[in-house]
Scaffold this motif. Sequence first.
Motif, PDB file in Angstrom:
ATOM      1  N   LEU A 153       0.944  -1.269   0.019  1.00 34.62           N
ATOM      2  CA  LEU A 153      -0.060  -0.004  -0.110  1.00 34.62           C
ATOM      3  C   LEU A 153       1.005   1.386  -0.115  1.00 34.62           C
ATOM      4  N   GLY A 154       0.732   2.188  -1.063  1.00 33.58           N
ATOM      5  CA  GLY A 154       1.380   3.378  -1.032  1.00 33.58           C
ATOM      6  C   GLY A 154       0.931   4.515  -0.086  1.00 33.58           C
ATOM      7  N   ALA A 155      -0.300   4.985  -0.062  1.00 38.01           N
ATOM      8  CA  ALA A 155      -0.947   5.856   0.518  1.00 38.01           C
ATOM      9  C   ALA A 155      -0.903   5.527   2.005  1.00 38.01           C
ATOM     10  N   ALA A 156      -0.842   6.716   2.958  1.00 38.04           N
ATOM     11  CA  ALA A 156      -0.917   6.574   4.270  1.00 38.04           C
ATOM     12  C   ALA A 156      -2.107   6.440   4.696  1.00 38.04           C
ATOM     13  N   PRO A 157      -2.262   5.692   5.916  1.00 41.45           N
ATOM     14  CA  PRO A 157      -3.673   5.462   6.642  1.00 41.45           C
ATOM     15  C   PRO A 157      -4.318   6.931   7.006  1.00 41.45           C
ATOM     16  N   ASP A 158      -5.391   6.873   7.096  1.00 43.71           N
ATOM     17  CA  ASP A 158      -6.185   8.006   7.784  1.00 43.71           C
ATOM     18  C   ASP A 158      -5.933   8.040   9.329  1.00 43.71           C
ATOM     19  N   ALA A 159      -6.540   9.085   9.900  1.00 44.43           N
ATOM     20  CA  ALA A 159      -6.515   9.290  11.359  1.00 44.43           C
ATOM     21  C   ALA A 159      -6.982   8.178  12.311  1.00 44.43           C
ATOM     22  N   ALA A 160      -7.940   7.173  11.675  1.00 44.50           N
ATOM     23  CA  ALA A 160      -8.277   6.231  12.511  1.00 44.50           C
ATOM     24  C   ALA A 160      -7.351   4.988  12.031  1.00 44.50           C
ATOM     25  N   GLY A 161      -6.463   4.901  11.512  1.00 47.13           N
ATOM     26  CA  GLY A 161      -5.547   4.032  11.124  1.00 47.13           C
ATOM     27  C   GLY A 161      -5.943   2.818  10.184  1.00 47.13           C
TER      28      GLY A 161
END
Length: 326
Positions: A153-161
Amino acid sequence: MGCDDRPFFSVIIPTRDRSAPLAVALHSVLEQRYRNFEAIVINDGSSEDHEPHYRELVDAASGVARMLTLAHTEHGHGPSFARNYGATQAGGDYLCFLDDDDQWTDTEHLRRTARVIAASPEPTELILANQQAFRGGAPVPDVTWIEDLSARLGAAPDAAGAYTVTPAELLGCRAHCHLNTTIASRAFYLDIGGFDEALQYEEDLDFFLRAIDRARVIRYLPDIVSRHNIPVPAARASMSTVQSELSKRLYQLRIFDKAALFSARPELRRYAMRQRAYTLKHIATEAARVGRFDCAAHYAREALMTRFTLGWLGATALFTLRACCR
């Protein structure tokens, strides 16, 4: 429960004649720190010997767990029927699943998932996570389900992980997401028809393929939340066990034919056609192993037409020759 006494999650656990492992599975659900859930045990017509144990387990979790008992039949209604029945009786907005011989290992599983759903700007239909496989009590070191997804996975996770993932990314994994770590909105589950009750093998794969084909939003949490106990495989030395193996392959053919014919996404259709070719090769090989070379040649030719390789052309020729010599 919430202010309207409706649970947010419904955890569905089908079971038949396995009250001892169910005690472990149910206890792992009751240990969840997020409390707005219900546990629904679907007793698929277990024998009278198990009934008191099941009742004792559910009564001990009064207010959180309840048991639905199906009429007794010789072989049971099957886990697909049991899960579908549980879904129709569930009060939660989201459905979770757990096999009666497995267990959740993360007490924050439901709380974390609830945060992901609450933080999503659009309705979330499908939430997936990971589990650890065990065989004979020892952890399996290899990738078993979708553990290999995180590394790609390239994109970062959101604030909830959580990550937003695509069907193409999921199809690139070694396998599919197990039901123990799959959560679906109840409306979405009912919309795609739940589980195929005609399948007695890999009904979870069939559900997974249909779900990722139809879901508009798929969220992924890279956490190990469950323990899956892999059954010890029986020896495959007799004709009866080979027949059982062939029966499993026929169920797989149905799954991949359905996915190839009815999936809306082209990547699902391509995946299904590749897997169908592998399944046909397995059938041909098993048929040859017990001397059914006419059947082996037939399925080998089907596999060859589906996915041509020079190596399989040789195997097809060999099976055909052996069939002609009998």
